[in-house]
Design a protein around this motif. Structure first.
Motif, PDB file in Angstrom:
ATOM      1  N   ILE A 290       0.887  -1.089  -0.130  1.00  0.00           N
ATOM      2  CA  ILE A 290      -0.120  -0.103  -0.155  1.00  0.00           C
ATOM      3  C   ILE A 290       0.766   1.299  -0.022  1.00  0.00           C
ATOM      4  N   ALA A 291       1.919   1.257   0.761  1.00  0.00           N
ATOM      5  CA  ALA A 291       2.744   2.311   0.535  1.00  0.00           C
ATOM      6  C   ALA A 291       3.294   2.799  -0.301  1.00  0.00           C
ATOM      7  N   ARG A 292       3.715   1.343  -1.173  1.00  0.00           N
ATOM      8  CA  ARG A 292       4.477   1.554  -2.429  1.00  0.00           C
ATOM      9  C   ARG A 292       3.485   2.345  -3.492  1.00  0.00           C
ATOM     10  N   ASP A 293       2.361   1.890  -3.377  1.00  0.00           N
ATOM     11  CA  ASP A 293       1.286   2.363  -4.312  1.00  0.00           C
ATOM     12  C   ASP A 293       0.859   3.798  -3.984  1.00  0.00           C
ATOM     13  N   PHE A 294       0.854   4.055  -2.672  1.00  0.00           N
ATOM     14  CA  PHE A 294       0.508   5.538  -2.435  1.00  0.00           C
ATOM     15  C   PHE A 294       1.550   6.429  -2.740  1.00  0.00           C
ATOM     16  N   PHE A 295       2.852   5.981  -2.808  1.00  0.00           N
ATOM     17  CA  PHE A 295       4.002   6.950  -3.151  1.00  0.00           C
ATOM     18  C   PHE A 295       4.032   7.049  -4.587  1.00  0.00           C
ATOM     19  N   ILE A 296       3.780   5.938  -5.597  1.00  0.00           N
ATOM     20  CA  ILE A 296       3.712   6.117  -6.856  1.00  0.00           C
ATOM     21  C   ILE A 296       2.466   6.801  -7.376  1.00  0.00           C
ATOM     22  N   THR A 297       1.301   6.730  -6.743  1.00  0.00           N
ATOM     23  CA  THR A 297      -0.047   7.251  -7.008  1.00  0.00           C
ATOM     24  C   THR A 297       0.223   8.646  -6.635  1.00  0.00           C
ATOM     25  N   GLY A 298       0.864   8.918  -5.767  1.00  0.00           N
ATOM     26  CA  GLY A 298       0.972  10.391  -5.111  1.00  0.00           C
ATOM     27  C   GLY A 298       1.602  11.033  -6.243  1.00  0.00           C
ATOM     28  N   LEU A 299       2.518  10.712  -7.027  1.00  0.00           N
ATOM     29  CA  LEU A 299       3.318  11.410  -7.928  1.00  0.00           C
ATOM     30  C   LEU A 299       2.791  11.405  -9.278  1.00  0.00           C
ATOM     31  N   ASN A 300       1.994  10.237  -9.550  1.00  0.00           N
ATOM     32  CA  ASN A 300       1.398  10.065 -10.750  1.00  0.00           C
ATOM     33  C   ASN A 300      -0.128  10.525 -10.896  1.00  0.00           C
ATOM     34  N   PHE A 301      -0.700  10.556 -10.066  1.00  0.00           N
ATOM     35  CA  PHE A 301      -2.383  10.461 -10.147  1.00  0.00           C
ATOM     36  C   PHE A 301      -2.984  11.753 -11.029  1.00  0.00           C
ATOM     37  N   THR A 302      -2.228  12.747 -10.936  1.00  0.00           N
ATOM     38  CA  THR A 302      -2.538  13.822 -11.864  1.00  0.00           C
ATOM     39  C   THR A 302      -2.868  13.478 -13.452  1.00  0.00           C
ATOM     40  N   LYS A 303      -1.992  12.507 -13.740  1.00  0.00           N
ATOM     41  CA  LYS A 303      -1.814  12.153 -15.338  1.00  0.00           C
ATOM     42  C   LYS A 303      -3.256  11.745 -15.620  1.00  0.00           C
ATOM     43  N   GLY A 304      -3.790  10.725 -14.776  1.00  0.00           N
ATOM     44  CA  GLY A 304      -5.066  10.165 -15.003  1.00  0.00           C
ATOM     45  C   GLY A 304      -5.137   8.662 -14.728  1.00  0.00           C
ATOM     46  N   PRO A 305      -5.747   7.737 -15.079  1.00  0.00           N
ATOM     47  CA  PRO A 305      -6.117   6.488 -14.357  1.00  0.00           C
ATOM     48  C   PRO A 305      -5.069   5.517 -14.808  1.00  0.00           C
ATOM     49  N   VAL A 306      -4.778   4.734 -13.765  1.00  0.00           N
ATOM     50  CA  VAL A 306      -3.535   3.682 -14.049  1.00  0.00           C
ATOM     51  C   VAL A 306      -3.857   2.779 -15.439  1.00  0.00           C
ATOM     52  N   ASP A 307      -2.754   2.696 -16.092  1.00  0.00           N
ATOM     53  CA  ASP A 307      -3.058   1.960 -17.374  1.00  0.00           C
ATOM     54  C   ASP A 307      -2.416   0.569 -16.747  1.00  0.00           C
ATOM     55  N   LEU A 308      -3.550  -0.412 -16.723  1.00  0.00           N
ATOM     56  CA  LEU A 308      -3.313  -1.746 -16.108  1.00  0.00           C
ATOM     57  C   LEU A 308      -2.268  -2.557 -16.784  1.00  0.00           C
ATOM     58  N   ARG A 309      -2.248  -2.251 -18.255  1.00  0.00           N
ATOM     59  CA  ARG A 309      -1.358  -3.113 -19.043  1.00  0.00           C
ATOM     60  C   ARG A 309       0.034  -2.765 -18.509  1.00  0.00           C
TER      61      ARG A 309
ATOM     62  N   LEU B  64       6.508   4.816 -11.756  1.00  0.00           N
ATOM     63  CA  LEU B  64       6.698   6.067 -11.561  1.00  0.00           C
ATOM     64  C   LEU B  64       7.098   6.927 -12.855  1.00  0.00           C
ATOM     65  N   ALA B  65       5.838   7.638 -13.063  1.00  0.00           N
ATOM     66  CA  ALA B  65       6.140   8.649 -14.270  1.00  0.00           C
ATOM     67  C   ALA B  65       5.288   9.677 -14.355  1.00  0.00           C
ATOM     68  N   PRO B  66       5.615  10.787 -13.300  1.00  0.00           N
ATOM     69  CA  PRO B  66       4.818  11.912 -13.180  1.00  0.00           C
ATOM     70  C   PRO B  66       4.699  12.747 -14.425  1.00  0.00           C
ATOM     71  N   GLY B  67       3.510  13.389 -14.708  1.00  0.00           N
ATOM     72  CA  GLY B  67       3.152  14.268 -15.882  1.00  0.00           C
ATOM     73  C   GLY B  67       3.977  15.638 -15.698  1.00  0.00           C
ATOM     74  N   ALA B  68       3.465  16.569 -16.669  1.00  0.00           N
ATOM     75  CA  ALA B  68       3.961  17.893 -16.681  1.00  0.00           C
ATOM     76  C   ALA B  68       3.138  18.638 -15.506  1.00  0.00           C
ATOM     77  N   VAL B  69       2.018  18.112 -15.083  1.00  0.00           N
ATOM     78  CA  VAL B  69       1.507  18.907 -13.920  1.00  0.00           C
ATOM     79  C   VAL B  69       1.400  17.674 -12.875  1.00  0.00           C
ATOM     80  N   SER B  70       1.901  17.887 -11.812  1.00  0.00           N
ATOM     81  CA  SER B  70       1.923  16.747 -10.724  1.00  0.00           C
ATOM     82  C   SER B  70       1.982  17.574  -9.443  1.00  0.00           C
ATOM     83  N   ILE B  71       2.092  16.739  -8.389  1.00  0.00           N
ATOM     84  CA  ILE B  71       2.474  17.441  -7.041  1.00  0.00           C
ATOM     85  C   ILE B  71       3.717  17.946  -6.694  1.00  0.00           C
ATOM     86  N   LEU B  72       4.674  17.581  -8.019  1.00  0.00           N
ATOM     87  CA  LEU B  72       6.080  18.188  -7.976  1.00  0.00           C
ATOM     88  C   LEU B  72       5.782  19.857  -8.392  1.00  0.00           C
TER      89      LEU B  72
END
Lengths: 148, 542
Positions: B401-420, B425-433
């Motif tokens: 859960i901690a790992r997913d929290f960390f990755i999603t925390g940086l990635n979530f602004t991009k959109g839903p998780v690509d299940l494939r 870890l790949a934050p977009g142009a607009v992220s929490i950073l």
């Protein structure tokens, strides 16, 4: 602190990144709209299912069957194996509300929605489902018959 | 005609909410500086109140009288507003004196700082619009960029609506589905909650579905434009509230930058387009947090802001189940923070006002949960104590859960998780950073006025994330499935508040001008003395 170079850079960065992101969203949506079918799948499915509406009771419950067994509709979605069957089932319910569409063949009237291949005769026999009307396009209304 | 009726129903909600907010959230300086903030807050709160009124009509069986009740409530709030807005003669004189003082100081400042401002302008350094009364170059530039970005986001909304007018998955699986059942079931609407449709989550609160049903009833047509319109309205309201709140509490440039981050967040646009309840929920979370800041900054303005804070938090619980957790956390943080600051007595009084604000809506939520809603799938699915204990002691679950929290925390602004691809870890142009980078570029602002608000907001957001962590830890659903289908939306619900927090911590873009103005204001204290003597002699009349 705008007087500092650092803050100017910060504003420039923020403006550049947010602009690129907003225009990227616009571009992606415009492009996918251009590539999308003329009518969206929900609208297509809804107009398809609406043909059933006048043949079914306005309220109460009806059963539902599709190309796979009922217990696989939700199981396939949970494992991300296939969301299409669940999507079709939910959209059938969405269109026919307030009539309740139960995910089971054990009802006097059963809606068949076959999006990937026709009905399995063995399954129909096992559940004593008799054809009432075939509306085409994979839509069939069944009724529950007595035991053979 | 249909559009007119829709706007009429909306206007009643907006007017009621706006008057209520104007009554409870008085202008700190009596100069209508926070009208935009009041308007955005009032619109959202008004929509929430209207859905509660509609629910009241449903449970009392007077649904036909709902429009009449709406009009009555609107008139009552208007009468209350105009009745309480008339200041006494003394207050009026005080307001005029303050206004005259500010005007004179502003004139003195302009004279004193004209050469400096001109010099700064040449260097495109911008300045404070407060001093000149006009937008600075920086503000003009940012207004232009914000407008362009808003138009781009609006365009994205428009194309997405044309492509998917019914919204996405959860819209027709949950929110619009509930609205359809409630609208089409007539007097038998109670029965829909006992239907064997647990997959549609009938325990979810009713703010959004009832807002749709109410509009359909007003227009007499079950239009697909209504859910899309509400999605766009809440998208605009959240962005507008963020912009106006940061503008009011910091400055306009800061507000515009904060708003730009939000409206350019791809996932925020996507969730708005999708017609989910996450954006309306994020609005009420942000409203609560903004009001918490407001009541901290203007504590002397009475308990109105606290009542409104409670009301906004209550409406969050009327929007999504997460709102109940949010309400509890806000109450806890408020109690703890005010105990440290004002002692037990002050803390209980302030919490009492907060809960008093939340209570009317909370009563509807409690009635809904106790009388109508089926059991929640997560709570009902919690197995025997042994399983709970085994989940609590399973360290691999914490790690996953901690790992997913960390990755999603940086990635979530991009959109839903690509299940494939899975979680990478790949934050977009607009992220929490981005707001974090802004904090680095702008520097930290140590304004003591904001200290409590910042601490409370940070505590609320951290506790909310901790609460979500605990839910995942105990979830009866497959962990990977549950996280992949919800965690990014949970982050998004807090995203406007996270941006707000960053901008409240950071220096505003032209903060040095505030410092300059303060220094200059101190230099013109003789002008104040002169005004004071004029007042004593009665030269300034109201």
């Amino acid at each position: 602190m705008f007087t500092s170079i650092k803050q100017k850079m910060g504003i420039l960065l923020l403006v550049a990144l947010t602009c690129s992101s907003a225009f990227s969203a616009l571009w992606q949506n415009a492009r996918s709209y251009g590539e999308a079918p003329e009518t969206d799948p929900v609208t297509v499915h809804e107009s398809r299912i609406l043909t059933l509406k006048e043949l079914l009771p306005a309220s109460g419950s009806v059963g539902y069957i599709t190309s796979v067994e009922n217990d696989r509709i939700f199981a396939a979605e949970k494992t991300f194996a296939n969301v299409e069957f669940l999507g079709q089932y939910v959209l059938t319910q969405y269109t026919l509300a307030p009539l309740v569409v139960r995910n089971s063949p054990a009802y006097p009237i059963v809606v068949g929605n076959f999006i990937a291949g026709g009905p399995d005769q063995e399954f129909l026999d096992k559940n004593h489902l008799l054809l009432v009307r075939d509306l085409g396009d994979g839509l069939i209304i069944y009724r529950k018959g007595g035991k053979p | 005609m249909t559009i007119l009726l829709f706007f009429a129903s909306l206007l009643l909600s907006v007017t009621t909410g706006f008057f209520l907010v104007r009554i409870l959230l008085p202008e700190p300086d009596g100069k209508n500086a926070c009208v935009p903030l009041q308007l955005f807050l009032g619109t959202g709160i008004g929509i929430g109140i209207s859905s509660c009124v509609y629910f009241l009509c449903m449970i009392t069986g007077i649904i036909g009288l709902a429009p009449l009740l709406d009009i009555l409530l609107c008139l009552l709030s208007g009468v209350a507003y105009f009745g309480t807005d008339k200041p006494s003669e003394g207050e009026r004189l005080e307001k005029v004196l303050i206004h005259t003082k500010l005007k004179t100081i502003s004139l003195c400042l302009r004279k004193l700082t004209t050469p400096r401002i001109a010099g700064e302008s040449k260097n495109s350094r911008g300045g404070s619009s407060a001093a000149s009364g006009k937008a600075t170059k920086l503000e003009q530039l940012l207004i232009a960029v914000f407008s362009v970005e808003l138009a781009a986001s609006g365009g994205a909304f428009f194309f997405a609506f044309l492509k998917e007018p019914h919204g996405r998955w959860d819209a027709w699986l949950i929110w619009n589905m509930h609205a359809r059942f409630l609208a089409r079931s007539g007097d038998a609407w109670r029965e829909v909650f006992s239907l064997p449709m647990d997959w549609s989550h009938w325990d979810y609160p009713l703010l959004l579905p009832l807002s749709l049903v109410r509009s359909w009833r007003y227009t007499g047509l079950e239009s697909i434009y209504v859910p899309a319109a509400f999605a766009f309205i809440f998208f605009l309201l959240t962005a507008g509230l963020l912009l106006s709140a940061v503008s009011f509490l910091k400055n306009l440039s800061g507000g515009l930058l904060a708003g730009m981050i939000l409206i350019a967040t791809p996932f925020f646009i996507l969730m708005g387009i999708s017609q989910f309840a996450d954006v309306p929920f994020s609005f009420f979370v942000l409203a609560t947090i903004v009001l918490l800041f407001f009541q901290e900054r203007f504590a002397k303005k009475g308990f109105g802001p606290l009542l409104l804070t409670g009301l906004a938090a209550g409406l969050s619980a009327w929007t999504k189940n997460e709102g109940l957790l949010f309400l509890l956390i806000v109450a806890f943080v408020l109690l703890t923070a005010t105990t440290f600051k004002r002692g037990w007595k002050g803390a209980t009084t302030r919490c009492g006002w907060f809960l008093a604000g939340a209570l009317p809506v909370l009563l509807f939520v409690i009635y809904f949960k106790m009388q109508l809603a089926p059991a929640n799938d997560l709570t009902a699915g919690l197995a025997a104590g042994e399983t709970v204990w085994s989940k609590l002691t399973d360290m691999s679950r914490y790690g996953a859960i901690a790992r997913d929290f960390f990755i999603t925390g940086l990635n979530f602004t991009k959109g839903p998780v690509d299940l494939r691809v899975g979680m990478k870890l790949a934050p977009g142009a607009v992220s929490i950073l981005l707001p974090a980078a802004w904090l680095w570029f702008a520097g930290i602002n140590h304004d003591p006025k904001n200290r409590n608000g910042v601490i409370c907001t940070a505590a609320i957001l951290i506790l909310m994330l901790s609460g979500y962590f605990a839910v995942y830890l105990l979830t009866p659903l497959p962990l990977e499935y549950h996280i992949a289908t919800s965690l990014n939306r949970l982050y998004l619900q807090l995203w406007p508040s996270i941006i707000f927090l960053f901008f409240m911590i950071a220096n505003p873009p032209d903060a040095n001008w505030e410092g300059l103005i303060k220094k200059t204001a101190a230099a013109v204290s003789p002008a104040r003395k002169s005004l004071s003597s004029q007042r004593k002699q009665g030269h300034i009349k109201g």
